[in-house]
Motif scaffolding. Structure first.
Motif: not given
Length: 330
Positions: A44-58, A118-129
């Motif tokens: 789900v998270y890495a599907s086309d519906d998420f449009e590459g998760r570019k910061t600030g984008e839909p 204790i902080i466990i981190s990961a980045h939610l964004d990617h590079i988009g389209i």
């Protein structure tokens, strides 16, 4: 992993006594982390519906909603305010590189030392389209880290429901803006740390743990560890002990070398914690041919490896949260 910027581990010469919790109990909770659940979420998270998760984008807005919904469904609260999981970052903070965006933050309060975190981190964004219209799904980078944290949080919440609340608090930090310059983690550490940095025991950062790089093809499970001994030898030794006790993965420290030309130590979100003298471990599977390409898709993830790596990080977080004394800063 951000676009900007050998030695194989031996047994630690020091022994680190693990937390007093019965090992069978910890293992029981770790085993709630499964390849099947990781796969279901990542598809789900890495599907086309998420449009590459570019910061600030839909697509990135869909990503934060997906993450929040997981925490709400599992009864895991936010330290910001009841029902408010978003740490809002204005567009001005991104130096005109993105629109308004958000970190997503959830936590489980500790039973004995709730002010130590204790902080466990990961980045939610990617590079988009891409310019040619292809979507960069970012399944490994960093969908793998994102779903790993979601499963780790669920395992801790299962422990809480069973009466085994961790002694220290766990903060689950999904940061935005990593791909354009580590902005989300920098905002957390430099502008709005939800918990005082001096009370932050360690940061375990997960950025790409679902694949195998060319060096380790046709070998067993492994992880690159970066930064574990930079600020706390005790953290490094504890990490080795956890691995040797439960998993015996190959820990590869190639990229931990001070003269590493890739400079991976400076290229993911742990660095903003390390620069504030917070001990860190960066978990990483190395780069591969699909790195930052539309071909980084969920069908190429090794879900068996991802399951074991996620369980390892859960065990490490458990030890940090439950040992009597917080790890020492060198």
């Amino acid at each position: 992993m951000c676009i900007s910027f050998s030695m194989i581990a031996c047994s630690s010469s020091q022994t680190n006594k693990l937390a007093s919790t019965d090992s069978a109990t910890v293992t029981k909770f770790a085993e709630t982390i499964t390849a099947g659940e990781l796969k279901d979420m990542l598809y789900v998270y890495a599907s086309d519906d998420f449009e590459g998760r570019k910061t600030g984008e839909p697509g990135q807005k869909k990503a934060i909603s997906f993450i929040k919904d997981h925490y709400v469904a599992n009864g895991i609260g936010s330290p910001i305010a009841e029902g408010d999981y978003y740490q809002e970052i204005p567009a001005s903070y991104f130096n005109n590189l993105a629109q308004d965006s958000e970190n997503v933050i959830a936590y489980i309060e500790g039973s004995e030392k709730p002010d130590e975190v204790i902080i466990i981190s990961a980045h939610l964004d990617h590079i988009g389209i891409s310019n040619d219209g292809n979507i960069n799904n970012g399944a490994d980078d960093d969908g793998s880290g994102t779903v790993a944290i979601l499963e780790i949080s669920e395992a801790f919440q299962t422990a809480v429901k069973a009466g085994d609340r961790p002694k220290r608090s766990l903060l689950f930090l999904h940061v935005t803006g990593e791909e354009i310059g580590l902005y989300g983690s920098m905002f957390y550490t430099d502008v709005d740390p939800i918990f005082p940095l001096e009370k932050t025991v360690a940061n375990l950062n997960i950025d790409m743990i679902g694949r195998v790089d060319p060096k380790h093809e046709d070998q067993g499970n492994y992880l690159y560890l970066i930064g574990s001994d930079k600020l706390s030898q005790e953290l490094h030794d504890l990490s080795e002990t956890v691995n040797q006790t439960y998993f015996n993965l190959e820990f590869d420290y190639t990229y931990n070398a001070d003269n590493d030309p890739n400079r991976f130590y400076y290229r993911s979100d742990h660095y903003n914690f390390a620069k504030n003298n917070i001990p860190v471990i960066f978990y990483f599977n190395g780069t591969h041919a699909d790195y930052h390409k539309p071909t980084d898709t969920p069908d190429k993830i090794n879900y068996g490896f991802l399951e074991t790596r996620t369980r390892l990080i859960f065990h490490m977080a458990w030890e940090l949260a439950n040992r009597e004394a917080r790890i020492t800063l060198d």
